[in-house]
Design a protein around this motif. Structure first.
Motif, PDB file in Angstrom:
ATOM      1  N   ASN A 334       0.869  -1.182   0.000  1.00  0.00           N
ATOM      2  CA  ASN A 334       0.000   0.000   0.000  1.00  0.00           C
ATOM      3  C   ASN A 334       0.902   1.227   0.000  1.00  0.00           C
ATOM      4  O   ASN A 334       1.499   1.583   1.024  1.00  0.00           O
ATOM      5  CB  ASN A 334      -0.914  -0.026   1.233  1.00  0.00           C
ATOM      6  CG  ASN A 334      -1.898   1.137   1.180  1.00  0.00           C
ATOM      7  OD1 ASN A 334      -1.731   2.064   0.379  1.00  0.00           O
ATOM      8  ND2 ASN A 334      -2.900   1.098   2.033  1.00  0.00           N
ATOM      9  N   ALA A 335       1.009   1.871  -1.166  1.00  0.00           N
ATOM     10  CA  ALA A 335       2.003   2.935  -1.364  1.00  0.00           C
ATOM     11  C   ALA A 335       1.835   4.076  -0.350  1.00  0.00           C
ATOM     12  O   ALA A 335       2.815   4.677   0.083  1.00  0.00           O
ATOM     13  CB  ALA A 335       1.908   3.470  -2.787  1.00  0.00           C
ATOM     14  N   ASP A 336       0.602   4.361   0.070  1.00  0.00           N
ATOM     15  CA  ASP A 336       0.386   5.517   0.952  1.00  0.00           C
ATOM     16  C   ASP A 336       1.021   5.326   2.327  1.00  0.00           C
ATOM     17  O   ASP A 336       1.399   6.282   2.986  1.00  0.00           O
ATOM     18  CB  ASP A 336      -1.116   5.771   1.124  1.00  0.00           C
ATOM     19  CG  ASP A 336      -1.759   6.001  -0.247  1.00  0.00           C
ATOM     20  OD1 ASP A 336      -1.002   6.358  -1.178  1.00  0.00           O
ATOM     21  OD2 ASP A 336      -2.978   5.792  -0.391  1.00  0.00           O
ATOM     22  N   ASP A 337       1.140   4.066   2.762  1.00  0.00           N
ATOM     23  CA  ASP A 337       1.638   3.841   4.126  1.00  0.00           C
ATOM     24  C   ASP A 337       3.151   3.655   4.184  1.00  0.00           C
ATOM     25  O   ASP A 337       3.693   3.360   5.241  1.00  0.00           O
ATOM     26  CB  ASP A 337       1.000   2.565   4.726  1.00  0.00           C
ATOM     27  CG  ASP A 337      -0.507   2.646   4.672  1.00  0.00           C
ATOM     28  OD1 ASP A 337      -1.019   3.766   4.483  1.00  0.00           O
ATOM     29  OD2 ASP A 337      -1.171   1.591   4.795  1.00  0.00           O
ATOM     30  N   LEU A 338       3.844   3.774   3.046  1.00  0.00           N
ATOM     31  CA  LEU A 338       5.271   3.419   3.063  1.00  0.00           C
ATOM     32  C   LEU A 338       6.115   4.547   3.649  1.00  0.00           C
ATOM     33  O   LEU A 338       5.854   5.736   3.419  1.00  0.00           O
ATOM     34  CB  LEU A 338       5.753   3.116   1.641  1.00  0.00           C
ATOM     35  CG  LEU A 338       5.178   1.842   1.026  1.00  0.00           C
ATOM     36  CD1 LEU A 338       5.640   1.716  -0.412  1.00  0.00           C
ATOM     37  CD2 LEU A 338       5.618   0.613   1.813  1.00  0.00           C
ATOM     38  N   PRO A 339       7.201   4.179   4.416  1.00  0.00           N
ATOM     39  CA  PRO A 339       8.122   5.189   4.970  1.00  0.00           C
ATOM     40  C   PRO A 339       9.012   5.764   3.870  1.00  0.00           C
ATOM     41  O   PRO A 339       9.047   5.245   2.756  1.00  0.00           O
ATOM     42  CB  PRO A 339       8.958   4.378   5.956  1.00  0.00           C
ATOM     43  CG  PRO A 339       8.928   2.980   5.414  1.00  0.00           C
ATOM     44  CD  PRO A 339       7.597   2.823   4.756  1.00  0.00           C
ATOM     45  N   GLY A 340       9.762   6.786   4.212  1.00  0.00           N
ATOM     46  CA  GLY A 340      10.661   7.413   3.241  1.00  0.00           C
ATOM     47  C   GLY A 340      12.050   6.814   3.290  1.00  0.00           C
ATOM     48  O   GLY A 340      12.293   5.805   3.951  1.00  0.00           O
ATOM     49  N   THR A 354      13.546  -7.881   2.515  1.00  0.00           N
ATOM     50  CA  THR A 354      13.245  -6.767   1.604  1.00  0.00           C
ATOM     51  C   THR A 354      12.559  -5.637   2.360  1.00  0.00           C
ATOM     52  O   THR A 354      11.878  -5.871   3.368  1.00  0.00           O
ATOM     53  CB  THR A 354      12.323  -7.209   0.458  1.00  0.00           C
ATOM     54  OG1 THR A 354      11.184  -7.851   1.014  1.00  0.00           O
ATOM     55  CG2 THR A 354      13.014  -8.167  -0.478  1.00  0.00           C
ATOM     56  N   ARG A 355      12.759  -4.425   1.863  1.00  0.00           N
ATOM     57  CA  ARG A 355      12.143  -3.252   2.479  1.00  0.00           C
ATOM     58  C   ARG A 355      11.698  -2.317   1.358  1.00  0.00           C
ATOM     59  O   ARG A 355      12.429  -2.119   0.401  1.00  0.00           O
ATOM     60  CB  ARG A 355      13.191  -2.582   3.373  1.00  0.00           C
ATOM     61  CG  ARG A 355      12.623  -1.610   4.355  1.00  0.00           C
ATOM     62  CD  ARG A 355      13.653  -1.266   5.432  1.00  0.00           C
ATOM     63  NE  ARG A 355      13.560  -2.173   6.578  1.00  0.00           N
ATOM     64  CZ  ARG A 355      14.278  -2.007   7.697  1.00  0.00           C
ATOM     65  NH1 ARG A 355      15.157  -1.011   7.778  1.00  0.00           N
ATOM     66  NH2 ARG A 355      14.137  -2.835   8.694  1.00  0.00           N
ATOM     67  N   LEU A 356      10.493  -1.780   1.485  1.00  0.00           N
ATOM     68  CA  LEU A 356       9.982  -0.861   0.468  1.00  0.00           C
ATOM     69  C   LEU A 356       9.980   0.553   1.034  1.00  0.00           C
ATOM     70  O   LEU A 356       9.605   0.763   2.191  1.00  0.00           O
ATOM     71  CB  LEU A 356       8.542  -1.238   0.097  1.00  0.00           C
ATOM     72  CG  LEU A 356       8.377  -2.637  -0.492  1.00  0.00           C
ATOM     73  CD1 LEU A 356       6.904  -2.961  -0.654  1.00  0.00           C
ATOM     74  CD2 LEU A 356       9.065  -2.722  -1.841  1.00  0.00           C
ATOM     75  N   ILE A 357      10.410   1.525   0.224  1.00  0.00           N
ATOM     76  CA  ILE A 357      10.323   2.926   0.669  1.00  0.00           C
ATOM     77  C   ILE A 357       9.677   3.750  -0.436  1.00  0.00           C
ATOM     78  O   ILE A 357       9.575   3.310  -1.594  1.00  0.00           O
ATOM     79  CB  ILE A 357      11.721   3.516   0.977  1.00  0.00           C
ATOM     80  CG1 ILE A 357      12.581   3.482  -0.307  1.00  0.00           C
ATOM     81  CG2 ILE A 357      12.396   2.748   2.096  1.00  0.00           C
ATOM     82  CD1 ILE A 357      13.583   4.594  -0.338  1.00  0.00           C
ATOM     83  N   LYS A 358       9.254   4.956  -0.056  1.00  0.00           N
ATOM     84  CA  LYS A 358       8.640   5.838  -1.051  1.00  0.00           C
ATOM     85  C   LYS A 358       9.533   7.066  -1.146  1.00  0.00           C
ATOM     86  O   LYS A 358       9.885   7.660  -0.128  1.00  0.00           O
ATOM     87  CB  LYS A 358       7.243   6.204  -0.558  1.00  0.00           C
ATOM     88  CG  LYS A 358       6.390   6.837  -1.609  1.00  0.00           C
ATOM     89  CD  LYS A 358       4.978   6.958  -1.068  1.00  0.00           C
ATOM     90  CE  LYS A 358       4.139   7.765  -2.032  1.00  0.00           C
ATOM     91  NZ  LYS A 358       2.814   7.992  -1.473  1.00  0.00           N
ATOM     92  N   ASP A 359       9.935   7.400  -2.369  1.00  0.00           N
ATOM     93  CA  ASP A 359      10.836   8.537  -2.547  1.00  0.00           C
ATOM     94  C   ASP A 359      10.294   9.350  -3.708  1.00  0.00           C
ATOM     95  O   ASP A 359      10.222   8.839  -4.837  1.00  0.00           O
ATOM     96  CB  ASP A 359      12.238   7.990  -2.839  1.00  0.00           C
ATOM     97  CG  ASP A 359      13.286   9.091  -2.761  1.00  0.00           C
ATOM     98  OD1 ASP A 359      13.077  10.035  -1.972  1.00  0.00           O
ATOM     99  OD2 ASP A 359      14.284   9.000  -3.497  1.00  0.00           O
ATOM    100  N   ASN A 360       9.923  10.615  -3.460  1.00  0.00           N
ATOM    101  CA  ASN A 360       9.356  11.463  -4.528  1.00  0.00           C
ATOM    102  C   ASN A 360       8.214  10.775  -5.260  1.00  0.00           C
ATOM    103  O   ASN A 360       8.179  10.757  -6.492  1.00  0.00           O
ATOM    104  CB  ASN A 360      10.425  11.838  -5.567  1.00  0.00           C
ATOM    105  CG  ASN A 360      11.499  12.697  -4.917  1.00  0.00           C
ATOM    106  OD1 ASN A 360      11.180  13.441  -3.980  1.00  0.00           O
ATOM    107  ND2 ASN A 360      12.727  12.582  -5.373  1.00  0.00           N
TER     108      ASN A 360
END
Length: 797
Positions: A334-340, A354-360
């Motif tokens: 869920n892209a909205d809940d991802l950390p930076g 694995t770890r997912l982050i959101k950048d820009n």
């Protein structure tokens, strides 16, 4: 610390050469340290390590398949081919056999009716193949020896075990089967989806991997010892490190995983969705093939690892990969809940995490590397907008792979239908077949074909005309000889299709003086080489059961007739007729049996099971007479006759009936008509007869051994290798249970007769491990004929 502990696999090299997915890999024997790869681009390539010990050079590119090549194995060296051979299996249903130094096949094995997707080689030149046609086949040189039938869906994996005669098959029906001498001994259940790969750990243990994302370790005895979890999607292939129980796996989650001491110690992500295959070289390096057509080799050796620039280039390629969230490889996103990005400051807890982050606004995936203590980017997670169906043919439908499986709703409230499609198929033909199969209105043809073309965006491979189905009949294309599986008539003559007759095969000439045959007193076969004369085999004539006591048989028949139900009762006249038949066929009178006598006998042998045995005994004796033999075994009557006798072979039925039916079958071999019928129905008769072994009745065992011997006599004359394979398998199976030495003796003579003057049959007997089965009989003191015959057989093996 233990050897290899804490050591990490790093890239050694990336090899470009194949134009499409690499589907199979195997370590090569020559050149040393090399390997062979096969691909959807229809080629096989032989790779040799280059002098610098970093990379590999393509020695040559072999072609011979008219469709994708999906598996490969090496056939070990023999006197004829001291550097071994390479076998490849393809979607064209064929297996191509190559020598190390020629790019065209030495020969092609035809017989499977669908994709050949797995191969394994054994000792003595045997090759085992598994196919989407649900069968596995055992080949020796250029001939199919036997077909293993029992799975209900595609066979994705096959392996020959180190112990002779044992084979494993893994299937889309979720089971694994163990075969001994061509018969299924055991079925292993536990996987929850298609079994895709098998690997041998020892004579007693093996591993399997499956579409349920698990690996299982099994004991040959049937017990599952351990289940390993780690992959998040289908596992396609599994390979064991030399001289230990550690292993590697690859799958549809873009990863190669290394397992040591039962734990996943390292996960290497690749910039390709499907990592189809892996193999481990002798030096412990791992070779992997994937859907991007690139072969990558990974090593623990610091001398062999790639330069820093190459490793950086590989990481960059990985970082640029786009990951489709729909595959579920990274869990629910869920892209909205991802950390930076700051989330990457915290170290990971285990390798491959694995770890997912959101950048820009972009979602990126990272994987923790324990050995380097850092997060490595493994790709960008992209929405489903740009992702089109991969061309890697990995949608499964009914256990087979397709490029696409569409769901088609013909009308709002009706059921929806599945339409499998490969980009090499003709859209119109596929649409036509789909409508036919599902009984749908042919007026939808244009619509369905257009739907296929729109949804595949005209993706077709280089179309060569021979890829398509036949435009006239709609059938898959006909390749002469490709469906030569086992012809409907076992023992058929390759020229006329008829079971072929060898004149003089049933001669009952008077015995000349000389060596005397231990069964019948007929003349002996003389072998010059042996010090003791081999009077045992090859046997030339059928062995029959002749001893008779007509008075006793008729007495029993009359007694049982008295208690028979009205509709079965024979009249006094009938009994006299049967008495005449007995005297006519037991040589006590010169009369020929009459039509009326045979009709009466037919009525009697159709009596209920509990009282039929005296009638069966009359049949056993009379079928030796040419007139009776011709009558029951000729074209007109034989179907009923065989069905009746097979019914009596049911292991749950009465033992007396089993015994007399077996003896009657043995006696059928005295005349030409009977031999022809027995050979035509060989498959059915052998399959049914072998079931009677379970009763542990010595007389039944002797009759069963005699039936096998009579088949061996016929097969020795016509040299039908598939028939011999079946016969060898039966001998090997009966040997396991038989105690009686007369039965053993007859089986030994059958074995000797089958393998005399036939090197293929000798190799096959060895590969089934028959020699180790019979060794103990070489030291039997009484009767001497068992020991002598056994030694003659062992001399040939």
């Amino acid at each position: 610390a233990m050897a290899g502990e804490g050591s990490t696999f790093r890239l050694r090299c990336s090899l470009l050469g194949h134009g499409q997915d690499v589907r199979g890999l195997t370590p090569g024997l020559f050149p040393e340290g090399g390997f062979v790869s096969v691909s959807r681009d229809r080629t096989a390539r032989l790779w040799a390590p280059d002098g610098l010990d970093r990379g590999f050079t393509e020695m040559h590119c072999m072609s011979g398949h008219s469709n994708f090549v999906s598996c490969v194995c090496i056939i070990p060296p023999s006197d004829l081919y001291p550097r071994g051979l390479i076998a490849t299996g393809g979607n064209d249903h064929n297996i191509c056999i190559f020598t190390i130094d020629n790019t065209a096949p030495l020969y092609i094995l035809k017989g499977h009716k669908n994709t050949v997707c797995s191969l394994s080689s054994g000792k003595f030149g045997t090759l085992l193949s598994g196919s989407w046609d649900t069968t596995a086949k055992v080949w020796l040189n250029d001939r199919c020896m036997m077909t293993l039938q029992g799975h209900t869906a595609a066979i994705w994996a096959v392996k020959i075990l180190p112990e002779q005669g044992l084979m494993l098959t893994g299937s889309a029906d979720k089971t694994i089967k163990l075969w001994k001498a061509g018969r299924c001994e055991r079925t292993f259940t536990g996987h929850e989806d298609c079994v895709r790969g098998l690997a041998i750990l020892s004579e007693m243990e093996f591993l399997s991997c499956a579409n349920d994302a698990s690996v299982r370790r099994w004991q040959i005895s049937g017990e599952c010892l351990q289940v390993y979890y780690g992959h998040t999607n289908y596992i396609y292939s599994i390979s064991v490190f030399p001289r230990c129980k550690d292993f590697v796996t690859t799958g549809e989650d873009r990863s190669l995983r290394i397992w040591k001491q039962g734990e996943c110690t390292q996960t290497i992500r690749l910039p390709a969705q499907s990592v189809w295959c892996c193999c481990v070289l002798d030096n412990g390096d791992i070779v992997v093939g994937a859907s991007d057509g690139i072969i990558r080799v990974f090593t623990e050796s610091l001398e062999r690892k790639a330069s820093a620039e190459e490793i950086q280039a590989f990481e960059n390629e990985l970082a640029q990969a786009s990951i489709d969230p729909k595959t579920g490889d990274l869990g629910d996103i869920n892209a909205d809940d991802l950390p930076g990005r700051e989330h990457l400051k915290d170290p990971g807890t285990r390798d491959g995490q694995t770890r997912l982050i959101k950048d820009n606004g972009k979602v990126e995936a990272y994987q923790w590397s324990v050995s380097e203590g850092r997060w490595i980017k493994i790709g960008d997670v992209v929405g489903s907008s740009g992702a089109t169906q991969q061309t890697s043919g990995k949608v499964l439908f009914e256990g087979k792979e397709y490029d696409y499986v569409f769901t088609i709703d013909v009308n709002e409230n009706g059921p929806s239908y599945k339409l499998p499609y490969n980009i090499t198929d003709d859209p119109w033909l596929t649409a036509y077949n789909f409508l036919q199969k599902n009984d749908l209105n042919p007026m939808f043809l244009d619509q369905v074909a257009k739907f296929i073309m729109d949804n595949t965006k005209g993706q077709t491979l280089l179309s060569t005309s021979n890829q398509f189905s036949d435009p006239f009949t709609g059938a898959g294309r006909y390749v002469p000889g490709s469906s030569s599986g086992s012809s409907t008539i076992p023992g058929a003559d390759p020229f006329t299709g008829a079971g072929r007759y060898v004149p003089g095969s049933a001669s009952n000439a008077a015995p000349p003086v000389g060596g005397v045959d231990p069964f019948t007193g007929m003349s002996a076969y003389q072998s010059t080489a042996a010090k003791i004369e081999n009077i045992y085999f090859p046997k030339k004539d059928a062995v029959t059961f002749d001893q008779a006591n007509p008075t006793q048989i008729l007495g029993k028949l009359k007694e049982l007739n008295g208690s028979a139900a009205e509709e079965h009762k024979l009249t006094e006249d009938d009994l006299i007729i049967l008495e005449k038949l007995l005297s006519a066929t037991c040589n006590t009178s010169a009369e020929t049996p009459t039509e009326q006598q045979l009709q009466t006998l037919w009525r009697a042998i159709n009596w209920p099971e509990d009282i039929v045995f005296p009638a069966l005994d009359i049949l056993r004796l009379s079928v030796r007479h040419p007139t009776v033999n011709e009558n029951f075994c000729s074209e007109k009557e034989h179907v009923q006759f065989i069905i009746l006798l097979l019914k009596f072979l049911n292991p749950k039925g009465k033992q007396a009936n089993q015994l007399l039916a077996l003896r009657a079958l043995c006696n059928c071999f005295v005349s030409h008509a009977g031999q022809k019928l027995m050979m035509e129905q060989r498959d059915e008769i052998m399959t049914q007869a072998i079931e009677t072994k379970s009763g542990n009745n010595k007389n039944i065992h002797i009759a069963l051994a005699t039936l096998t011997l009579n088949y061996a006599v016929c097969l020795h004359k016509v040299n039908n290798i598939e028939g011999k394979a079946q016969c060898l398998s039966v001998i090997s199976t009966i040997m396991e249970v038989v105690q009686d030495l007369e039965a053993i003796f007859r089986l030994l003579v059958a074995l000797g007769t089958l393998i005399s003057d036939d090197t293929n049959a000798v190799q096959l007997a060895k590969s089934l491990g028959v020699d180790s089965q019979i060794k103990k009989y070489a030291s039997v003191s009484e009767p001497a004929k068992v020991k002598e015959c056994c030694r003659f057989v062992l001399n040939l093996l």
